[in-house]
Write a protein that holds these residues in place. Structure first.
Motif, PDB file in Angstrom:
ATOM      1  N   ARG A   9       0.863  -1.180   0.000  1.00  0.00           N
ATOM      2  CA  ARG A   9       0.000   0.000   0.000  1.00  0.00           C
ATOM      3  C   ARG A   9       0.899   1.231   0.000  1.00  0.00           C
ATOM      4  N   VAL A  10       0.812   1.978  -1.073  1.00  0.00           N
ATOM      5  CA  VAL A  10       1.699   3.121  -1.293  1.00  0.00           C
ATOM      6  C   VAL A  10       0.946   4.414  -0.973  1.00  0.00           C
ATOM      7  N   PHE A  11       1.654   5.342  -0.329  1.00  0.00           N
ATOM      8  CA  PHE A  11       1.101   6.619   0.127  1.00  0.00           C
ATOM      9  C   PHE A  11       0.126   6.425   1.290  1.00  0.00           C
ATOM     10  N   SER A  12       0.489   5.520   2.215  1.00  0.00           N
ATOM     11  CA  SER A  12      -0.276   5.432   3.451  1.00  0.00           C
ATOM     12  C   SER A  12      -0.032   6.700   4.266  1.00  0.00           C
ATOM     13  N   ASP A  13      -0.818   6.881   5.329  1.00  0.00           N
ATOM     14  CA  ASP A  13      -0.506   7.974   6.238  1.00  0.00           C
ATOM     15  C   ASP A  13       0.634   7.540   7.162  1.00  0.00           C
ATOM     16  N   ALA A  14       1.041   8.399   8.083  1.00  0.00           N
ATOM     17  CA  ALA A  14       2.198   8.109   8.936  1.00  0.00           C
ATOM     18  C   ALA A  14       1.956   6.939   9.875  1.00  0.00           C
ATOM     19  N   HIS A  15       0.682   6.550  10.051  1.00  0.00           N
ATOM     20  CA  HIS A  15       0.347   5.435  10.942  1.00  0.00           C
ATOM     21  C   HIS A  15       0.146   4.126  10.178  1.00  0.00           C
ATOM     22  N   GLY A  16       0.389   4.138   8.868  1.00  0.00           N
ATOM     23  CA  GLY A  16       0.224   2.934   8.067  1.00  0.00           C
ATOM     24  C   GLY A  16      -1.189   2.675   7.599  1.00  0.00           C
ATOM     25  N   ASN A  17      -2.061   3.658   7.743  1.00  0.00           N
ATOM     26  CA  ASN A  17      -3.443   3.514   7.281  1.00  0.00           C
ATOM     27  C   ASN A  17      -3.587   4.013   5.844  1.00  0.00           C
ATOM     28  N   PRO A 173     -12.172   2.886 -11.596  1.00  0.00           N
ATOM     29  CA  PRO A 173     -13.285   3.821 -11.354  1.00  0.00           C
ATOM     30  C   PRO A 173     -12.916   4.967 -10.426  1.00  0.00           C
ATOM     31  N   GLU A 174     -12.247   4.671  -9.290  1.00  0.00           N
ATOM     32  CA  GLU A 174     -11.684   5.710  -8.435  1.00  0.00           C
ATOM     33  C   GLU A 174     -10.367   5.231  -7.868  1.00  0.00           C
ATOM     34  N   ASP A 175      -9.333   6.059  -8.018  1.00  0.00           N
ATOM     35  CA  ASP A 175      -7.987   5.716  -7.571  1.00  0.00           C
ATOM     36  C   ASP A 175      -7.767   6.299  -6.181  1.00  0.00           C
ATOM     37  N   GLU A 176      -7.265   5.482  -5.273  1.00  0.00           N
ATOM     38  CA  GLU A 176      -7.090   5.922  -3.885  1.00  0.00           C
ATOM     39  C   GLU A 176      -5.945   6.922  -3.742  1.00  0.00           C
ATOM     40  N   ALA A 177      -4.868   6.757  -4.507  1.00  0.00           N
ATOM     41  CA  ALA A 177      -3.733   7.687  -4.422  1.00  0.00           C
ATOM     42  C   ALA A 177      -2.981   7.645  -5.736  1.00  0.00           C
ATOM     43  N   THR A 178      -2.789   8.798  -6.361  1.00  0.00           N
ATOM     44  CA  THR A 178      -2.269   8.859  -7.734  1.00  0.00           C
ATOM     45  C   THR A 178      -1.023   9.731  -7.778  1.00  0.00           C
ATOM     46  N   GLY A 179       0.154   9.104  -7.829  1.00  0.00           N
ATOM     47  CA  GLY A 179       1.390   9.872  -7.842  1.00  0.00           C
ATOM     48  C   GLY A 179       1.572  10.717  -9.078  1.00  0.00           C
ATOM     49  N   SER A 180       1.195  10.186 -10.242  1.00  0.00           N
ATOM     50  CA  SER A 180       1.369  10.957 -11.476  1.00  0.00           C
ATOM     51  C   SER A 180       0.473  12.196 -11.475  1.00  0.00           C
ATOM     52  N   ILE A 195      -0.799  16.434  -0.200  1.00  0.00           N
ATOM     53  CA  ILE A 195      -2.052  16.034  -0.826  1.00  0.00           C
ATOM     54  C   ILE A 195      -2.652  14.875  -0.048  1.00  0.00           C
ATOM     55  N   THR A 196      -3.893  15.044   0.385  1.00  0.00           N
ATOM     56  CA  THR A 196      -4.660  13.944   0.956  1.00  0.00           C
ATOM     57  C   THR A 196      -5.663  13.513  -0.103  1.00  0.00           C
ATOM     58  N   GLN A 197      -5.559  12.260  -0.530  1.00  0.00           N
ATOM     59  CA  GLN A 197      -6.420  11.773  -1.607  1.00  0.00           C
ATOM     60  C   GLN A 197      -7.253  10.599  -1.126  1.00  0.00           C
ATOM     61  N   GLY A 198      -8.408  10.432  -1.764  1.00  0.00           N
ATOM     62  CA  GLY A 198      -9.259   9.286  -1.468  1.00  0.00           C
ATOM     63  C   GLY A 198      -9.731   9.287  -0.030  1.00  0.00           C
ATOM     64  N   LYS A 199      -9.610   8.144   0.626  1.00  0.00           N
ATOM     65  CA  LYS A 199     -10.090   8.001   1.999  1.00  0.00           C
ATOM     66  C   LYS A 199      -9.145   8.618   3.016  1.00  0.00           C
ATOM     67  N   GLY A 200      -7.898   8.888   2.615  1.00  0.00           N
ATOM     68  CA  GLY A 200      -6.945   9.457   3.568  1.00  0.00           C
ATOM     69  C   GLY A 200      -5.498   9.209   3.223  1.00  0.00           C
ATOM     70  N   SER A 201      -5.215   8.775   1.981  1.00  0.00           N
ATOM     71  CA  SER A 201      -3.835   8.546   1.568  1.00  0.00           C
ATOM     72  C   SER A 201      -3.089   9.875   1.499  1.00  0.00           C
ATOM     73  N   LEU A 202      -1.783   9.831   1.777  1.00  0.00           N
ATOM     74  CA  LEU A 202      -1.002  11.053   1.920  1.00  0.00           C
ATOM     75  C   LEU A 202       0.176  11.059   0.951  1.00  0.00           C
ATOM     76  N   GLY A 217       6.369   9.337  -0.191  1.00  0.00           N
ATOM     77  CA  GLY A 217       5.310   8.733   0.600  1.00  0.00           C
ATOM     78  C   GLY A 217       5.769   7.537   1.392  1.00  0.00           C
ATOM     79  N   HIS A 218       4.894   7.121   2.301  1.00  0.00           N
ATOM     80  CA  HIS A 218       5.109   5.913   3.096  1.00  0.00           C
ATOM     81  C   HIS A 218       4.569   4.703   2.330  1.00  0.00           C
TER      82      HIS A 218
END
Length: 228
Positions: A9-17, A173-180, A195-202, A217-218
């Motif tokens: 899981r790429v671009f998690s928050d600092a807590h791994g979520n 359909p919906e991307d949780e976190a998009t680096g490009s 950038i906070t994207q989707g449900k909370g990716s950072l 990212g994490h």
């Protein structure tokens, strides 16, 4: 024989979520003609096939597939693969993808790549006027001939924004976190962003006037999936 797919899981928050799931595959285990079928079967927004670097090398080659097509560059697969190789004991300086040579760096538990905005797939940018408008957006209301990046400021002074990405044209359909997309919006706004994207990716970005954008990212390892 089963193929091993490491699921990150790429671009998690600092807590791994949160974070965007990614499949990482040793390219030597899958013939090029079979890679699209595997990416479609996996169903992640992207799957990356990595040619493992030779001993002592700090560069690697990779190809990237969405569920429907191969793409020349994407942010979350290149960050994820770079992290994965460091965890395997082969940290990179560069990663060669079809679009060009991606610069790789590591800062503590963050993995960064630097790339050019023109490498990113084309998408429409939608500047929304509120967080409520962003939250209420329906992917069904957007055309499927191009990807759509929706964003609004959370704190413009701090460079913090919220975003969503609809990419039905890429099979997502919906991307949780998009680096490009983070690279393109950073270049569009010409400033560093959080950038906070989707449900909370950072996603953290750094803008350069020379045309390069760094994305950091994490990454979290969710284990190995066996696919027949």
């Amino acid at each position: 024989m089963a193929i091993e797919v490491t699921v990150l899981r790429v671009f998690s928050d600092a807590h791994g979520n949160f974070g965007n799931p990614l499949g990482v595959v040793d390219a030597s285990k899958v013939e090029p003609a079979d890679r699209q079928q595997l990416a479609t079967q996996l169903g992640y927004s992207e799957t990356i096939f990595v040619d493992l670097p030779a001993a002592g090398s700090t560069t690697a080659h990779a190809t990237i597939y969405t569920p429907s097509l191969e793409i020349p560059f994407a942010g979350h697969p290149t960050v994820g693969a770079s992290w994965w190789l460091r965890e395997a004991g082969t940290p990179l300086n560069t990663l060669q993808v079809p679009a060009g040579i991606v610069q790789v760096s590591y800062q503590g538990d963050l993995t960064s790549i630097s790339a050019r905005s023109e490498w990113a797939p084309e998408f429409a940018i939608h500047d929304l006027d509120s967080l409520d408008a962003l939250a209420g957006a329906d992917p069904a209301d957007f055309s499927d001939d191009i990807a759509h990046y929706l964003w609004t400021w959370a704190d413009p002074t701090a460079g913090a924004l919220r975003a969503r990405m609809f990419a039905a044209n890429l099979g997502v359909p919906e991307d949780e976190a998009t680096g490009s997309a983070a690279i393109r919006i950073t270049d569009y706004l010409s400033r560093d962003l959080t950038i906070t994207q989707g449900k909370g990716s950072l996603i953290q970005t750094t803008w350069s006037p020379e045309g390069w954008v760094r994305v950091a990212g994490h990454v979290v390892n969710d284990g190995v999936r066996q696919v027949d």
